[in-house]
Scaffold this motif. Sequence first.
Motif, PDB file in Angstrom:
ATOM      1  N   THR A  73     -39.198 -13.670   4.294  1.00 20.01           N
ATOM      2  CA  THR A  73     -39.129 -13.982   5.721  1.00 20.01           C
ATOM      3  C   THR A  73     -38.089 -13.123   6.432  1.00 20.01           C
ATOM      4  N   VAL A  74     -36.918 -12.983   5.820  1.00 26.79           N
ATOM      5  CA  VAL A  74     -35.840 -12.197   6.423  1.00 26.79           C
ATOM      6  C   VAL A  74     -36.228 -10.727   6.520  1.00 26.79           C
ATOM      7  N   LEU A  75     -36.812 -10.184   5.455  1.00 26.79           N
ATOM      8  CA  LEU A  75     -37.183  -8.767   5.450  1.00 26.79           C
ATOM      9  C   LEU A  75     -38.273  -8.461   6.472  1.00 26.79           C
ATOM     10  N   VAL A  76     -39.254  -9.356   6.596  1.00 23.12           N
ATOM     11  CA  VAL A  76     -40.305  -9.157   7.592  1.00 23.12           C
ATOM     12  C   VAL A  76     -39.722  -9.193   9.002  1.00 23.12           C
ATOM     13  N   SER A  77     -38.774 -10.101   9.234  1.00 19.60           N
ATOM     14  CA  SER A  77     -38.134 -10.198  10.545  1.00 19.60           C
ATOM     15  C   SER A  77     -37.352  -8.938  10.878  1.00 19.60           C
ATOM     16  N   ILE A  78     -36.598  -8.434   9.911  1.00 20.66           N
ATOM     17  CA  ILE A  78     -35.812  -7.218  10.135  1.00 20.66           C
ATOM     18  C   ILE A  78     -36.720  -6.020  10.386  1.00 20.66           C
ATOM     19  N   VAL A 185     -27.491   9.374  28.488  1.00 18.51           N
ATOM     20  CA  VAL A 185     -28.012   8.017  28.680  1.00 18.51           C
ATOM     21  C   VAL A 185     -27.826   7.161  27.440  1.00 18.51           C
ATOM     22  N   ILE A 186     -28.374   7.615  26.317  1.00 20.81           N
ATOM     23  CA  ILE A 186     -28.315   6.797  25.088  1.00 20.81           C
ATOM     24  C   ILE A 186     -26.880   6.591  24.615  1.00 20.81           C
ATOM     25  N   PRO A 187     -26.031   7.629  24.553  1.00 20.66           N
ATOM     26  CA  PRO A 187     -24.629   7.367  24.146  1.00 20.66           C
ATOM     27  C   PRO A 187     -23.910   6.373  25.051  1.00 20.66           C
ATOM     28  N   SER A 188     -24.253   6.353  26.334  1.00 16.90           N
ATOM     29  CA  SER A 188     -23.566   5.452  27.262  1.00 16.90           C
ATOM     30  C   SER A 188     -23.969   3.990  27.053  1.00 16.90           C
ATOM     31  N   CYS A 189     -25.233   3.770  26.658  1.00 18.28           N
ATOM     32  CA  CYS A 189     -25.706   2.384  26.556  1.00 18.28           C
ATOM     33  C   CYS A 189     -25.960   1.946  25.120  1.00 18.28           C
ATOM     34  N   ILE A 190     -25.561   2.768  24.141  1.00 19.62           N
ATOM     35  CA  ILE A 190     -25.822   2.428  22.736  1.00 19.62           C
ATOM     36  C   ILE A 190     -25.179   1.100  22.321  1.00 19.62           C
ATOM     37  N   PRO A 191     -23.975   0.738  22.794  1.00 24.17           N
ATOM     38  CA  PRO A 191     -23.435  -0.576  22.400  1.00 24.17           C
ATOM     39  C   PRO A 191     -24.324  -1.741  22.839  1.00 24.17           C
ATOM     40  N   GLN A 192     -24.840  -1.666  24.073  1.00 30.69           N
ATOM     41  CA  GLN A 192     -25.716  -2.727  24.546  1.00 30.69           C
ATOM     42  C   GLN A 192     -27.019  -2.760  23.764  1.00 30.69           C
ATOM     43  N   LEU A 193     -27.557  -1.590  23.431  1.00 33.30           N
ATOM     44  CA  LEU A 193     -28.813  -1.540  22.680  1.00 33.30           C
ATOM     45  C   LEU A 193     -28.650  -2.169  21.299  1.00 33.30           C
ATOM     46  N   ILE A 194     -27.560  -1.851  20.625  1.00 32.55           N
ATOM     47  CA  ILE A 194     -27.315  -2.417  19.294  1.00 32.55           C
ATOM     48  C   ILE A 194     -27.130  -3.925  19.386  1.00 32.55           C
ATOM     49  N   SER A 195     -26.433  -4.374  20.417  1.00 30.98           N
ATOM     50  CA  SER A 195     -26.220  -5.806  20.597  1.00 30.98           C
ATOM     51  C   SER A 195     -27.542  -6.535  20.806  1.00 30.98           C
ATOM     52  N   TRP A 196     -28.436  -5.969  21.590  1.00 27.33           N
ATOM     53  CA  TRP A 196     -29.746  -6.583  21.812  1.00 27.33           C
ATOM     54  C   TRP A 196     -30.572  -6.603  20.541  1.00 27.33           C
ATOM     55  N   ILE A 197     -30.492  -5.532  19.744  1.00 27.37           N
ATOM     56  CA  ILE A 197     -31.247  -5.484  18.482  1.00 27.37           C
ATOM     57  C   ILE A 197     -30.762  -6.565  17.518  1.00 27.37           C
ATOM     58  N   LEU A 198     -29.447  -6.721  17.416  1.00 23.66           N
ATOM     59  CA  LEU A 198     -28.891  -7.758  16.533  1.00 23.66           C
ATOM     60  C   LEU A 198     -29.290  -9.153  17.011  1.00 23.66           C
ATOM     61  N   PHE A 199     -29.256  -9.358  18.330  1.00 25.73           N
ATOM     62  CA  PHE A 199     -29.664 -10.655  18.882  1.00 25.73           C
ATOM     63  C   PHE A 199     -31.129 -10.941  18.569  1.00 25.73           C
ATOM     64  N   MET A 200     -31.985  -9.931  18.740  1.00 23.19           N
ATOM     65  CA  MET A 200     -33.411 -10.110  18.473  1.00 23.19           C
ATOM     66  C   MET A 200     -33.670 -10.353  17.003  1.00 23.19           C
ATOM     67  N   MET A 201     -32.881  -9.733  16.142  1.00 24.67           N
ATOM     68  CA  MET A 201     -33.028  -9.926  14.705  1.00 24.67           C
ATOM     69  C   MET A 201     -32.712 -11.375  14.319  1.00 24.67           C
ATOM     70  N   GLU A 202     -31.631 -11.901  14.882  1.00 21.41           N
ATOM     71  CA  GLU A 202     -31.278 -13.306  14.631  1.00 21.41           C
ATOM     72  C   GLU A 202     -32.393 -14.230  15.116  1.00 21.41           C
ATOM     73  N   THR A 203     -32.894 -13.973  16.306  1.00 22.95           N
ATOM     74  CA  THR A 203     -33.946 -14.814  16.881  1.00 22.95           C
ATOM     75  C   THR A 203     -35.211 -14.768  16.044  1.00 22.95           C
ATOM     76  N   ASN A 204     -35.583 -13.584  15.584  1.00 16.94           N
ATOM     77  CA  ASN A 204     -36.813 -13.439  14.801  1.00 16.94           C
ATOM     78  C   ASN A 204     -36.732 -14.157  13.467  1.00 16.94           C
ATOM     79  N   ILE A 205     -35.568 -14.166  12.859  1.00 14.45           N
ATOM     80  CA  ILE A 205     -35.421 -14.871  11.578  1.00 14.45           C
ATOM     81  C   ILE A 205     -35.632 -16.369  11.779  1.00 14.45           C
ATOM     82  N   ARG A 206     -35.168 -16.894  12.908  1.00 13.39           N
ATOM     83  CA  ARG A 206     -35.413 -18.311  13.210  1.00 13.39           C
ATOM     84  C   ARG A 206     -36.894 -18.549  13.505  1.00 13.39           C
TER      85      ARG A 206
END
Length: 261
Positions: A73-78, A185-206
Amino acid sequence: MQPDFFARKRMNSLLFCGLLLALTVIAVLITNYNVIKGFTSIPKAAEWAFNNFYPDEKALKRLPVIISSLTETVLVSIAATTVAALFALMFAIAGSHTTGTGGVLGFVSRSIATVFRNIDVAAWSMILLISFGQNVLTGYFALFFGSFGFLTRAFTESIDEVSSSSVEALKSTGAGYFSIICQSVIPSCIPQLISWILFMMETNIRQATLIGILTGTGIGFLFSLYYKSLNYSAASLIVIVLVLAIFSIEAISNYLRKVIL
């Protein structure tokens, strides 16, 4: 002016509360829900859970199988989250007002993201069950489509928040489109992008646990199987393992945020 303003605000709040109460009463009447019985049954439900819903020695022997299903389940979510993030980034760049080319491409990109975002993951699962049946691929695509829609919107807003001054500065030097995206563009917003990816990963595992009940895979299906067969000890062990896994994943995600961001 001030007394009138607060008076109107109180009146609006009272009207909203009254409307909410009226809707609640109407819903209770339509569904024939017994409110008193519902509240009085809570102690009995807690007593039943205390007496039946706990792991025993026999359930602990099933722990390797439970861990294996949880890992799946975790691997599929990731996997669904990371692949969706790549596609979402491309669509976000095309649909953003900062980096988008505008016109038809930007409109199509935003429209596709809106459609995918507004269809729930559970709805995607039921739609995909018709084509793919009950298997891991159905759960993967359901999580992928839901993640794609959400991340496209989140990435687009993150890119739009980037200061246009750096983009204009690179344009004035004759930098190409992809150079502006990769160097500004990407270097300026990379922290926000990573934060959203981590949030989505947590949500998907649930969400993957619930999706597994529909698709017949992973830890969700195993819980449904044990619960329907009245094996409450094994089902309770799944709940405990799942809660511990979610807390662990959230702790790892918070640590990564601190290290990377």
